[in-house]
Design a protein around this motif. Structure first.
Motif, PDB file in Angstrom:
ATOM      1  N   ASN A   4       0.853  -1.194   0.000  1.00  0.00           N
ATOM      2  CA  ASN A   4       0.000   0.000   0.000  1.00  0.00           C
ATOM      3  C   ASN A   4       0.884   1.237   0.000  1.00  0.00           C
ATOM      4  OD1 ASN A   4      -2.463  -1.365   0.128  1.00  0.00           O
ATOM      5  ND2 ASN A   4      -2.292  -1.577   2.342  1.00  0.00           N
ATOM      6  N   VAL A   5       0.555   2.172  -0.855  1.00  0.00           N
ATOM      7  CA  VAL A   5       1.302   3.420  -0.919  1.00  0.00           C
ATOM      8  C   VAL A   5       0.311   4.559  -0.717  1.00  0.00           C
ATOM      9  CG1 VAL A   5       2.719   4.922  -2.361  1.00  0.00           C
ATOM     10  CG2 VAL A   5       2.966   2.437  -2.528  1.00  0.00           C
ATOM     11  N   GLU A   6       0.563   5.414   0.245  1.00  0.00           N
ATOM     12  CA  GLU A   6      -0.283   6.578   0.498  1.00  0.00           C
ATOM     13  C   GLU A   6       0.487   7.827   0.109  1.00  0.00           C
ATOM     14  OE1 GLU A   6      -2.325   7.020   4.194  1.00  0.00           O
ATOM     15  OE2 GLU A   6      -2.454   4.853   4.460  1.00  0.00           O
ATOM     16  N   ILE A   7      -0.156   8.659  -0.679  1.00  0.00           N
ATOM     17  CA  ILE A   7       0.466   9.904  -1.107  1.00  0.00           C
ATOM     18  C   ILE A   7      -0.450  11.040  -0.675  1.00  0.00           C
ATOM     19  CG2 ILE A   7       1.250  11.265  -3.069  1.00  0.00           C
ATOM     20  CD1 ILE A   7       1.690   8.621  -4.549  1.00  0.00           C
ATOM     21  N   ASP A   8       0.086  11.977   0.060  1.00  0.00           N
ATOM     22  CA  ASP A   8      -0.686  13.113   0.546  1.00  0.00           C
ATOM     23  C   ASP A   8      -0.408  14.307  -0.362  1.00  0.00           C
ATOM     24  OD1 ASP A   8      -2.287  14.715   2.097  1.00  0.00           O
ATOM     25  OD2 ASP A   8      -0.737  15.123   3.592  1.00  0.00           O
TER      26      ASP A   8
END
Length: 85
Positions: A4-8
């Motif tokens: 999982n990759v979260e980008i803000d």
């Protein structure tokens, strides 16, 4: 394996990152034009009534048929996967 990759980022940053064009000026012109047209219709009650009355009868039936068909398709999709006992 699951990653999982979260980008803000803001919507503007995401648009630039994906290389999408900035359509803000086009949207602003569209909104301005629609506002002018709505104001001109509301300034002339006779034209407004002709427009709204045209929605009665067959136009309303077409809208009702559209929503009925859409609801029927949605219901048939939901019941298609279920089995009865």
């Amino acid at each position: 394996m699951k990653v999982n990759v979260e980008i803000d980022m803001t919507p503007e940053e995401a648009r630039r990152f994906m290389g999408l064009p900035d359509v803000t000026p086009l949207n602003d012109k569209f909104v301005d034009e629609m506002s002018k047209r709505m104001k001109s219709v509301l300034d002339d009650p006779e034209t407004a009534m002709k427009t709204w009355v045209a929605l009665s009868g067959q136009g309303v039936e077409q809208i009702q048929r559209f929503f009925w068909d859409a609801a029927s398709r949605t219901l048939s999709k939901k019941t298609a996967g279920k089995t009865t006992r």
